[in-house]
Enzyme design. Sequence first.
Site, PDB file in Angstrom:
ATOM      1  N   THR A  22       1.327-102.360  66.654  1.00 27.26           N
ATOM      2  CA  THR A  22       2.159-101.717  65.611  1.00 27.26           C
ATOM      3  C   THR A  22       2.913-102.818  64.709  1.00 27.26           C
ATOM      4  O   THR A  22       3.276-103.874  65.178  1.00 27.26           O
ATOM      5  CB  THR A  22       3.211-100.795  66.471  1.00 27.26           C
ATOM      6  OG1 THR A  22       4.299-100.255  65.459  1.00 27.26           O
ATOM      7  CG2 THR A  22       4.185-101.912  67.409  1.00 27.26           C
ATOM      8  N   SER A  24       5.617-101.497  63.058  1.00 25.06           N
ATOM      9  CA  SER A  24       7.057-100.881  62.991  1.00 25.06           C
ATOM     10  C   SER A  24       8.051-101.870  63.453  1.00 25.06           C
ATOM     11  O   SER A  24       9.377-101.963  62.801  1.00 25.06           O
ATOM     12  CB  SER A  24       7.200 -99.551  63.915  1.00 25.06           C
ATOM     13  OG  SER A  24       6.534 -98.354  63.405  1.00 25.06           O
ATOM     14  N   THR A  69       4.455 -92.450  68.063  1.00 22.68           N
ATOM     15  CA  THR A  69       3.123 -92.655  67.642  1.00 22.68           C
ATOM     16  C   THR A  69       1.962 -91.897  68.403  1.00 22.68           C
ATOM     17  O   THR A  69       2.449 -91.445  69.442  1.00 22.68           O
ATOM     18  CB  THR A  69       2.846 -93.833  67.073  1.00 22.68           C
ATOM     19  OG1 THR A  69       1.737 -93.963  66.284  1.00 22.68           O
ATOM     20  CG2 THR A  69       2.635 -94.886  68.326  1.00 22.68           C
ATOM     21  N   LYS A  73       2.523 -87.374  69.147  1.00 23.32           N
ATOM     22  CA  LYS A  73       3.360 -86.758  68.091  1.00 23.32           C
ATOM     23  C   LYS A  73       3.545 -85.404  68.262  1.00 23.32           C
ATOM     24  O   LYS A  73       4.561 -84.933  67.696  1.00 23.32           O
ATOM     25  CB  LYS A  73       2.748 -87.130  66.716  1.00 23.32           C
ATOM     26  CG  LYS A  73       2.862 -88.450  66.277  1.00 23.32           C
ATOM     27  CD  LYS A  73       2.535 -88.674  64.847  1.00 23.32           C
ATOM     28  CE  LYS A  73       2.342 -90.266  64.281  1.00 23.32           C
ATOM     29  NZ  LYS A  73       2.431 -90.437  63.025  1.00 23.32           N
ATOM     30  N   ASP A 109       6.747 -89.204  58.333  1.00 23.44           N
ATOM     31  CA  ASP A 109       5.421 -89.635  57.711  1.00 23.44           C
ATOM     32  C   ASP A 109       5.215 -88.871  56.293  1.00 23.44           C
ATOM     33  O   ASP A 109       4.850 -89.638  55.486  1.00 23.44           O
ATOM     34  CB  ASP A 109       4.295 -89.257  58.588  1.00 23.44           C
ATOM     35  CG  ASP A 109       4.179 -89.975  60.082  1.00 23.44           C
ATOM     36  OD1 ASP A 109       4.635 -90.967  59.918  1.00 23.44           O
ATOM     37  OD2 ASP A 109       3.779 -89.302  60.889  1.00 23.44           O
ATOM     38  N   GLY A 133     -10.627 -84.527  54.846  1.00 29.09           N
ATOM     39  CA  GLY A 133     -10.267 -84.527  56.042  1.00 29.09           C
ATOM     40  C   GLY A 133      -9.452 -83.310  56.296  1.00 29.09           C
ATOM     41  O   GLY A 133      -8.949 -82.607  55.514  1.00 29.09           O
ATOM     42  N   LYS A 161     -12.292 -76.059  60.182  1.00 28.50           N
ATOM     43  CA  LYS A 161     -10.919 -76.833  60.318  1.00 28.50           C
ATOM     44  C   LYS A 161     -10.363 -76.913  58.911  1.00 28.50           C
ATOM     45  O   LYS A 161      -9.112 -76.640  59.113  1.00 28.50           O
ATOM     46  CB  LYS A 161     -11.161 -78.282  60.975  1.00 28.50           C
ATOM     47  CG  LYS A 161     -11.489 -78.303  62.354  1.00 28.50           C
ATOM     48  CD  LYS A 161     -10.917 -79.643  62.698  1.00 28.50           C
ATOM     49  CE  LYS A 161     -12.131 -80.490  63.427  1.00 28.50           C
ATOM     50  NZ  LYS A 161     -11.823 -81.673  63.613  1.00 28.50           N
ATOM     51  N   TYR A 230      -4.584 -98.742  55.645  1.00 36.47           N
ATOM     52  CA  TYR A 230      -4.024 -99.846  54.949  1.00 36.47           C
ATOM     53  C   TYR A 230      -4.678-101.131  55.711  1.00 36.47           C
ATOM     54  O   TYR A 230      -4.346-102.263  55.148  1.00 36.47           O
ATOM     55  CB  TYR A 230      -2.464 -99.884  55.135  1.00 36.47           C
ATOM     56  CG  TYR A 230      -1.949 -99.922  56.842  1.00 36.47           C
ATOM     57  CD1 TYR A 230      -1.847-101.212  57.357  1.00 36.47           C
ATOM     58  CD2 TYR A 230      -1.589 -98.660  57.167  1.00 36.47           C
ATOM     59  CE1 TYR A 230      -1.557-100.974  58.973  1.00 36.47           C
ATOM     60  CE2 TYR A 230      -0.856 -98.663  58.341  1.00 36.47           C
ATOM     61  CZ  TYR A 230      -0.980 -99.750  59.283  1.00 36.47           C
ATOM     62  OH  TYR A 230      -0.636 -99.528  60.595  1.00 36.47           O
TER      63      TYR A 230
HETATM   64  P1  ATR Z   1      -5.757 -87.345  62.608  1.00 38.85           P
HETATM   65  O1  ATR Z   1      -5.273 -86.164  63.482  1.00 38.85           O
HETATM   66  O2  ATR Z   1      -5.373 -88.595  62.966  1.00 38.85           O
HETATM   67  O3  ATR Z   1      -5.832 -86.773  61.068  1.00 38.85           O
HETATM   68  P2  ATR Z   1      -8.478 -86.284  63.603  1.00 38.85           P
HETATM   69  O4  ATR Z   1      -7.873 -84.950  64.112  1.00 38.85           O
HETATM   70  O5  ATR Z   1      -9.471 -87.282  64.496  1.00 38.85           O
HETATM   71  O6  ATR Z   1      -7.357 -87.427  63.119  1.00 38.85           O
HETATM   72  O7  ATR Z   1      -9.267 -86.231  62.237  1.00 38.85           O
HETATM   73  C1  ATR Z   1     -10.204 -86.969  61.836  1.00 38.85           C
HETATM   74  C2  ATR Z   1     -10.854 -86.138  60.180  1.00 38.85           C
HETATM   75  O8  ATR Z   1     -11.781 -87.034  59.806  1.00 38.85           O
HETATM   76  C3  ATR Z   1     -11.362 -84.974  60.655  1.00 38.85           C
HETATM   77  O9  ATR Z   1     -11.241 -84.353  59.236  1.00 38.85           O
HETATM   78  C4  ATR Z   1     -12.658 -85.300  60.816  1.00 38.85           C
HETATM   79  O10 ATR Z   1     -13.875 -84.337  60.421  1.00 38.85           O
HETATM   80  P3  ATR Z   1     -14.321 -83.130  61.266  1.00 38.85           P
HETATM   81  O11 ATR Z   1     -13.047 -82.318  61.236  1.00 38.85           O
HETATM   82  O12 ATR Z   1     -15.454 -82.519  60.830  1.00 38.85           O
HETATM   83  O13 ATR Z   1     -14.540 -83.887  62.638  1.00 38.85           O
HETATM   84  C5  ATR Z   1     -13.017 -86.689  59.823  1.00 38.85           C
HETATM   85  N1  ATR Z   1     -13.721 -87.507  59.958  1.00 38.85           N
HETATM   86  C6  ATR Z   1     -13.804 -88.318  61.131  1.00 38.85           C
HETATM   87  N2  ATR Z   1     -15.034 -88.926  61.101  1.00 38.85           N
HETATM   88  C7  ATR Z   1     -15.967 -88.635  60.088  1.00 38.85           C
HETATM   89  C8  ATR Z   1     -17.212 -88.652  59.590  1.00 38.85           C
HETATM   90  N3  ATR Z   1     -17.831 -89.734  60.190  1.00 38.85           N
HETATM   91  N4  ATR Z   1     -17.634 -88.128  58.577  1.00 38.85           N
HETATM   92  C9  ATR Z   1     -16.865 -86.799  57.965  1.00 38.85           C
HETATM   93  N5  ATR Z   1     -15.627 -86.826  58.551  1.00 38.85           N
HETATM   94  C10 ATR Z   1     -15.127 -87.210  59.524  1.00 38.85           C
END
Ligand code: ATR
Length: 287
Positions: A22, A24, A69, A73, A109, A133, A161, A230
Amino acid sequence: MIMTVNGQTKTCGLIGNPVEHTLSPVIHNMLAEITGRNLVYVPFRVEGENLADAVKGAAALGIQGLNVTVPYKERIIPFLEGVDALAQRIGAVNTLVQAPGGYKGYNTDMPGLYRAMLSDGVSVDGEDVIILGAGGVARAVAVMLSEKAGRIFILNRTEQKADAIAEEVNGYAGRQAVKAMPLSSWKDLPDGKYLAVQATSVGMHPCIDDVLIADADFYKRIHTGYDLIYNPFETRFMKLVQKEGGQAFNGLKMLLYQGIIAYELWNGLSVSEKQADRIYERLKESL
Ligand code: ATR
């Protein structure tokens, strides 16, 4: 960095697992130094089965404030005395503030991202936005932007999603602010230029050559690209945005400002832009 620890020193900290990497403590211990507070900030690695005890114990010890974290969360919410309205809507808490009987949960955040954008001179008011995403972070970004942006398009590999987020946020917003699309359909986006927020972990160290969309034509539609990653400091997503003439930013300022807003909540003060800049420079050196 820590000046003098004595009988009056207050403690703040971070609950998570793992916490070893971290940044932080860099933010908060430097904030304590430059705002003249007798305060130390330490990481606490907590196992899942001990989360309730950790919150109770922190309250008993008078820990002045905590950050939360991954992976807690959301899981920490049942152990709190209350949750602020924004954090409730986002469904995630990253900051605990002392309250009668324990702690109240906040989410800094998203206000952090907003303040980072202000600091970078990026306006969201009325802007058409693409969110890449549909995880927890993307959802939070959609909640925040739904109040200020124009149209919001959530593009995700798993369309359901993105659909779920759109439905929920449109319900809050009272308008059809958010539209879900499969990632592969980006060519169907209405013509125009967009602010794009990259809210997945794709491209993060060590997989720094990964990117969700590699086609240059996608990046021609983006005037500003915000990657919430980052590390690396410049992601492939950012490079592709810049190559097509857009401006690109990483997530370090969001990290900075989520910390600053938490510190302001704990200590009832305002951190100036000049102070924020000093901490930002220190953060960059710590990467
Ligand atoms: P967080 O809660 O931290 O945002 P997460 O729930 O793991 O993390 O979300 C990751 C996001 O990245 C999701 O939208 C995931 O897509 P899916 O919903 O289809 O799983 C996306 N993601 C991660 N790896 C990916 C990849 N290789 N290609 C496309 N999307 C990806």
